[in-house]
Scaffold this motif. Structure first.
Motif, PDB file in Angstrom:
ATOM      1  N   SER A 278      10.610   3.821  -6.326  1.00 35.45           N
ATOM      2  CA  SER A 278       8.719   3.404  -6.686  1.00 35.45           C
ATOM      3  C   SER A 278       8.487   2.149  -6.694  1.00 35.45           C
ATOM      4  O   SER A 278       9.507   1.341  -6.735  1.00 35.45           O
ATOM      5  N   LYS A 279       7.353   1.837  -6.651  1.00 32.88           N
ATOM      6  CA  LYS A 279       6.964   0.454  -6.514  1.00 32.88           C
ATOM      7  C   LYS A 279       7.192  -0.290  -8.042  1.00 32.88           C
ATOM      8  O   LYS A 279       7.058   0.301  -9.090  1.00 32.88           O
ATOM      9  N   ASN A 280       7.750  -1.487  -7.721  1.00 35.10           N
ATOM     10  CA  ASN A 280       8.044  -2.441  -9.046  1.00 35.10           C
ATOM     11  C   ASN A 280       6.706  -3.023  -9.393  1.00 35.10           C
ATOM     12  O   ASN A 280       6.340  -4.024  -8.676  1.00 35.10           O
ATOM     13  N   ASN A 281       6.134  -2.603 -10.498  1.00 37.06           N
ATOM     14  CA  ASN A 281       4.792  -3.318 -10.900  1.00 37.06           C
ATOM     15  C   ASN A 281       5.110  -4.358 -12.146  1.00 37.06           C
ATOM     16  O   ASN A 281       4.135  -4.793 -12.899  1.00 37.06           O
ATOM     17  N   GLY A 282       6.500  -4.387 -12.475  1.00 38.34           N
ATOM     18  CA  GLY A 282       6.621  -5.589 -13.417  1.00 38.34           C
ATOM     19  C   GLY A 282       6.703  -5.008 -14.771  1.00 38.34           C
ATOM     20  O   GLY A 282       6.458  -4.082 -15.050  1.00 38.34           O
ATOM     21  N   VAL A 283       7.151  -6.036 -15.740  1.00 38.48           N
ATOM     22  CA  VAL A 283       6.973  -5.798 -17.307  1.00 38.48           C
ATOM     23  C   VAL A 283       5.914  -6.330 -17.846  1.00 38.48           C
ATOM     24  O   VAL A 283       5.450  -7.490 -17.167  1.00 38.48           O
ATOM     25  N   THR A 284       5.257  -5.578 -18.613  1.00 35.66           N
ATOM     26  CA  THR A 284       4.024  -6.010 -19.049  1.00 35.66           C
ATOM     27  C   THR A 284       3.925  -5.954 -20.774  1.00 35.66           C
ATOM     28  O   THR A 284       4.620  -5.426 -21.414  1.00 35.66           O
ATOM     29  N   TYR A 285       3.090  -6.792 -21.263  1.00 34.22           N
ATOM     30  CA  TYR A 285       2.779  -7.068 -22.622  1.00 34.22           C
ATOM     31  C   TYR A 285       2.478  -5.626 -23.136  1.00 34.22           C
ATOM     32  O   TYR A 285       1.846  -4.716 -22.524  1.00 34.22           O
ATOM     33  N   GLY A 286       3.199  -5.432 -24.432  1.00 36.56           N
ATOM     34  CA  GLY A 286       2.761  -4.053 -25.192  1.00 36.56           C
ATOM     35  C   GLY A 286       2.823  -4.004 -26.660  1.00 36.56           C
ATOM     36  O   GLY A 286       2.734  -3.023 -27.230  1.00 36.56           O
ATOM     37  N   ASN A 287       2.489  -5.352 -27.132  1.00 36.67           N
ATOM     38  CA  ASN A 287       2.401  -5.460 -28.749  1.00 36.67           C
ATOM     39  C   ASN A 287       1.165  -4.638 -29.290  1.00 36.67           C
ATOM     40  O   ASN A 287       1.186  -4.302 -30.416  1.00 36.67           O
ATOM     41  N   SER A 288       0.234  -4.433 -28.234  1.00 40.88           N
ATOM     42  CA  SER A 288      -1.069  -3.621 -28.787  1.00 40.88           C
ATOM     43  C   SER A 288      -0.642  -2.079 -29.217  1.00 40.88           C
ATOM     44  O   SER A 288      -1.309  -1.422 -29.555  1.00 40.88           O
ATOM     45  N   ILE A 289       0.520  -1.853 -28.566  1.00 43.17           N
ATOM     46  CA  ILE A 289       0.991  -0.348 -28.704  1.00 43.17           C
ATOM     47  C   ILE A 289       1.776  -0.300 -30.226  1.00 43.17           C
ATOM     48  O   ILE A 289       2.621  -0.949 -30.118  1.00 43.17           O
ATOM     49  N   TYR A 290       1.175   0.977 -30.574  1.00 41.45           N
ATOM     50  CA  TYR A 290       1.925   1.064 -31.938  1.00 41.45           C
ATOM     51  C   TYR A 290       3.309   1.112 -32.255  1.00 41.45           C
ATOM     52  O   TYR A 290       3.836   0.351 -33.013  1.00 41.45           O
TER      53      TYR A 290
END
Length: 341
Positions: A278-290
């Protein structure tokens, strides 16, 4: 006449004594039942143990002890461990409602938050994840509670996103919760075959919906080395589009040094995309996720692919692709543990 009166008086005296003794027995028995009914389970455990110690009946090394019905074997006792809720239940089958009055539970309340006993059922709420160790000796069931680290070299937590009444994204009648669970079940097959001494705890392996709190706290309660949550992505507006690929979320507000959430996310991204192509979309911020924000251990939330992309949706519902996703996550877990997580 005097003899008749004396005889009658004697009969009345006997009846009075008998009634008094009966009332005393009833009072003691009923009072004991009422006293124990009004006690919490933990207070009852402490009270029963204190009474047994006074009569030298509580000499055992294990944490808890209960006498079983005569002739009952260990495999007849039903013991369940709901580690998401840290709830251990013990069911002694086919016993009277007042069984625990005649056969009290004895022991120590170490690491026990709550205790309930009724109708042959003992419910023990622990303060963390423990594995019950049970032995039967001289008709008594002895229990100890072992931490996962006492049993396994490494401990991991796997979360299948959504579930139950929380379906997640829905596209063309396909629910995200089902895709997530299917991938986790494929992952479980791989982990079950692994010969390394790894303890794996799942937030769910069926169509149920643990709370965010129950999911997030499991890593800390189990003392896990890492926590991975599996999800399927969609566009913000929910409309079908050409956007596709895999991304992994991490907690950007925690340190990025060492065995961090970000490092785990990067490993998951590399292994998952390599396995699925699959396409690599990178790592992203997730602190907003409980569950990311509240995890006490390194966490990565994998968005396997986009349900809002028709080609990728077709793949996500394919068992072959689900196996590839599971293989990628499995490889990421092994790599992370080899790196020292």
């Amino acid at each position: 006449m005097e003899r008749k009166i004396l005889k009658t008086s004697s009969i009345l005296l006997v009846i009075t004594i008998a009634v008094a003794m009966g009332l005393k027995y009833y009072s003691n028995t009923y009072g004991k039942e009422m006293q124990q009914e009004q006690m919490s389970g933990l207070k009852m455990l402490a009270y029963n143990t204190e009474q047994a110690e006074m009569s030298d009946e509580a000499e055992f090394e294990q944490q808890l002890c209960i006498e079983l019905p005569q002739g009952m074997e260990l495999d007849e006792v039903i013991i369940e461990n709901d580690y998401v809720k840290q709830l251990i239940t013990i069911q002694i089958p086919d016993v009277a409602d007042n069984y625990f009055l005649e056969h009290p539970l004895l022991g120590r309340s170490n690491n026990i938050n709550d205790l309930y006993m009724a109708n042959g059922r003992i419910e023990i709420t622990m303060d963390a994840v423990y594995e019950p160790e049970c032995t039967l000796e001289d008709g008594r069931l002895y229990l100890d509670f072992l931490q996962p680290q006492d049993i396994y070299d490494k401990v991991i937590v796997i979360d299948a996103g959504h579930g139950g009444g929380a379906p997640g994204a829905i596209k063309q009648g396909i629910m995200e919760k089902d895709i997530n669970l299917a991938i986790v079940k494929e992952l479980k097959e791989l982990l079950d075959k692994n010969d390394r001494n790894i303890g794996v705890y799942y937030t769910r392996t069926e169509d149920v919906n643990p709370t965010f709190e129950q999911r997030a706290q499991l890593g800390g309660k189990a003392g896990a080395n890492l926590f991975i949550s599996v999800h399927s992505n969609s566009t913000v507006d929910g409309l079908m589009s050409s956007y596709n690929g895999t991304e992994v979320m991490y907690d950007e507000l925690k340190s990025e040094e060492g065995f961090s959430s970000k490092r785990l996310a990067q490993i998951c991204l590399e292994e998952a995309t390599a396995s699925m192509g699959s396409k690599n979309n990178g790592v992203t911020y997730g602190n907003s996720i409980y569950i990311i924000r509240n995890s006490e251990v390194p966490v990565a939330l994998i968005e396997v692919g986009f349900m809002t992309n028709q080609q990728e949706l077709n793949k996500l519902t394919s068992q072959d692709y689900q196996k590839k996703a599971a293989q990628g996550i499995y490889s990421a877990i092994m790599r992370a543990l080899d790196e020292g997580f």
